[in-house]
Design an enzyme around this catalytic site. Structure first.
Site, PDB file in Angstrom:
ATOM      1  N   LYS A  60      54.879  20.311  58.039  1.00  5.97           N
ATOM      2  CA  LYS A  60      56.134  19.802  57.906  1.00  5.97           C
ATOM      3  C   LYS A  60      56.077  18.296  57.577  1.00  5.97           C
ATOM      4  O   LYS A  60      56.615  17.701  56.738  1.00  5.97           O
ATOM      5  CB  LYS A  60      57.273  19.887  59.158  1.00  5.97           C
ATOM      6  CG  LYS A  60      57.339  21.210  59.531  1.00  5.97           C
ATOM      7  CD  LYS A  60      58.277  21.481  60.861  1.00  5.97           C
ATOM      8  CE  LYS A  60      57.838  20.933  62.150  1.00  5.97           C
ATOM      9  NZ  LYS A  60      56.566  21.614  62.341  1.00  5.97           N
ATOM     10  N   ARG A  66      65.829  20.323  67.407  1.00  5.39           N
ATOM     11  CA  ARG A  66      64.695  21.483  67.983  1.00  5.39           C
ATOM     12  C   ARG A  66      65.211  22.589  68.616  1.00  5.39           C
ATOM     13  O   ARG A  66      64.698  23.585  69.228  1.00  5.39           O
ATOM     14  CB  ARG A  66      63.872  20.714  68.971  1.00  5.39           C
ATOM     15  CG  ARG A  66      62.413  20.214  68.599  1.00  5.39           C
ATOM     16  CD  ARG A  66      61.539  20.591  67.698  1.00  5.39           C
ATOM     17  NE  ARG A  66      60.271  20.440  68.286  1.00  5.39           N
ATOM     18  CZ  ARG A  66      59.321  19.368  67.712  1.00  5.39           C
ATOM     19  NH1 ARG A  66      59.946  18.711  66.785  1.00  5.39           N
ATOM     20  NH2 ARG A  66      58.036  19.386  68.144  1.00  5.39           N
ATOM     21  N   ARG A 100      43.216  18.901  63.209  1.00  4.08           N
ATOM     22  CA  ARG A 100      44.083  17.981  62.433  1.00  4.08           C
ATOM     23  C   ARG A 100      43.792  16.600  63.052  1.00  4.08           C
ATOM     24  O   ARG A 100      43.220  16.384  64.372  1.00  4.08           O
ATOM     25  CB  ARG A 100      45.621  18.047  63.020  1.00  4.08           C
ATOM     26  CG  ARG A 100      46.373  16.906  62.514  1.00  4.08           C
ATOM     27  CD  ARG A 100      47.862  17.093  62.605  1.00  4.08           C
ATOM     28  NE  ARG A 100      48.387  17.445  63.737  1.00  4.08           N
ATOM     29  CZ  ARG A 100      49.571  17.909  64.293  1.00  4.08           C
ATOM     30  NH1 ARG A 100      50.564  17.780  63.014  1.00  4.08           N
ATOM     31  NH2 ARG A 100      50.067  18.148  65.255  1.00  4.08           N
ATOM     32  N   ARG A 131      45.277  14.182  68.529  1.00  2.00           N
ATOM     33  CA  ARG A 131      46.656  14.177  69.289  1.00  2.00           C
ATOM     34  C   ARG A 131      46.438  14.781  70.493  1.00  2.00           C
ATOM     35  O   ARG A 131      45.864  16.028  70.358  1.00  2.00           O
ATOM     36  CB  ARG A 131      47.907  14.686  68.470  1.00  2.00           C
ATOM     37  CG  ARG A 131      48.657  13.723  67.804  1.00  2.00           C
ATOM     38  CD  ARG A 131      49.850  14.358  66.855  1.00  2.00           C
ATOM     39  NE  ARG A 131      50.495  15.382  67.421  1.00  2.00           N
ATOM     40  CZ  ARG A 131      51.486  15.866  66.873  1.00  2.00           C
ATOM     41  NH1 ARG A 131      51.793  15.732  65.512  1.00  2.00           N
ATOM     42  NH2 ARG A 131      52.404  16.806  67.453  1.00  2.00           N
ATOM     43  N   ARG A 142      53.429  24.584  72.886  1.00  3.99           N
ATOM     44  CA  ARG A 142      54.165  24.301  71.789  1.00  3.99           C
ATOM     45  C   ARG A 142      54.673  25.662  71.276  1.00  3.99           C
ATOM     46  O   ARG A 142      55.888  25.631  70.747  1.00  3.99           O
ATOM     47  CB  ARG A 142      53.688  23.433  70.998  1.00  3.99           C
ATOM     48  CG  ARG A 142      53.327  21.923  71.421  1.00  3.99           C
ATOM     49  CD  ARG A 142      52.287  21.220  71.127  1.00  3.99           C
ATOM     50  NE  ARG A 142      52.642  20.683  69.582  1.00  3.99           N
ATOM     51  CZ  ARG A 142      51.665  20.531  68.682  1.00  3.99           C
ATOM     52  NH1 ARG A 142      50.425  20.231  68.949  1.00  3.99           N
ATOM     53  NH2 ARG A 142      52.268  20.176  67.434  1.00  3.99           N
TER      54      ARG A 142
END
Ligand code: AP5
Length: 211
Positions: free
Chosen positions: A13, A88, A122, A155, A166
């Site tokens: 996203k 969300r 990432r 992160r 998550r």
């Protein structure tokens, strides 16, 4: 145009939002980025949100809604916005209708097995926000941003245990939004696998933009 990107963590996203927002000349409003900035600046909100984010859980609705409402008052959001990571849950979606009714919601569909490697590999630039991936999109110089040379960060919520939380939170809280937006005729689905360019083309097609 008021658009929201919806999809599981790691679906791409943020990567696509940067491209589309620049094309449409609307601000890219990522509630995750805003919250991370608040954490970095040690604001009262950041201090409240930090441990929740690190664990991979959702920050309370009221805090995120305040943050987004305030940001939307900036002049650059007058002509529209691209929301990334908001809403969300159904409560956030309902609240949003009172101050920013959406024109379209793009759902990033991706097999769950692709998400964990995307997230654990990432890296992102804390200065300019550029997103890298050690496998699919590595920086030219290891550990440094191609644009500004800043040291890249991993992160804290991209560690495997937080990613699993998550994903559970996504399935429980966010996935019901698919039916919510579909029933309102606002949902378009794009395949989020394939190259960044292929996904970008799918997003543009979903919005009726010519290639
Ligand atoms: P947030 O920052 O919103 O994270 P997220 O939704 O979990 O999404 P991600 O940023 O992890 O993934 P993405 O889909 O943007 O993927 P990306 O493009 O980076 O939220 C973080 C936390 O903040 C939440 O857990 C919560 O605590 C809090 N929060 C935020 N909003 C909230 C809200 N509204 N309410 C309450 N709490 C909230 O790509 C991922 C990787 O894949 C990258 O390495 C990238 O290079 C790579 N990649 C991208 N596209 C491709 C491709 N096509 N092929 C191969 N690799 C690709």
């Amino acid at each position: 145009m008021r658009i929201a990107f919806l999809g599981p963590p790691g679906a791409g996203k943020g990567t696509q939002a940067k491209l589309l927002a620049s094309e449409l000349r609307v601000p890219h409003l990522s509630t995750g980025d805003m919250l991370r900035a608040a954490v970095k600046e040690r604001t009262p909100l950041g201090l409240q949100a930090e441990s929740t984010m690190k664990a991979g859980k959702l920050v309370p609705d009221a805090l995120v809604l305040d943050l987004l409402r305030q940001r939307l008052q900036q002049p650059d959001a007058a002509k529209g916005a691209l929301l990334d990571g908001f809403p969300r849950n159904v409560a956030q979606a309902e609240a949003l209708t009172t101050f920013l009714p959406l024109d379209r919601v793009i759902y990033f569909e991706i097999p769950v097995g692709e998400l964990l490697p995307r997230l654990t590999e990432r890296r992102s630039c804390p200065a300019c926000g550029t997103i890298y991936n050690l496998r699919s999109h590595p920086p030219a110089k290891a550990g440094r941003c191609d644009r500004d040379g800043t040291e890249l960060v991993h992160r804290p919520d991209d560690r495997e245990e937080a990613v699993r939380t998550r994903l559970e939170v996504y399935n429980r809280e966010t996935a019901p939004l698919l039916e919510y937006f579909r029933s309102k005729g606002l949902l378009s689905t794009v395949r989020a696998t394939g190259s960044v360019e292929e996904v970008q083309a799918a997003v543009r097609a979903a919005l009726g933009r010519r290639s």
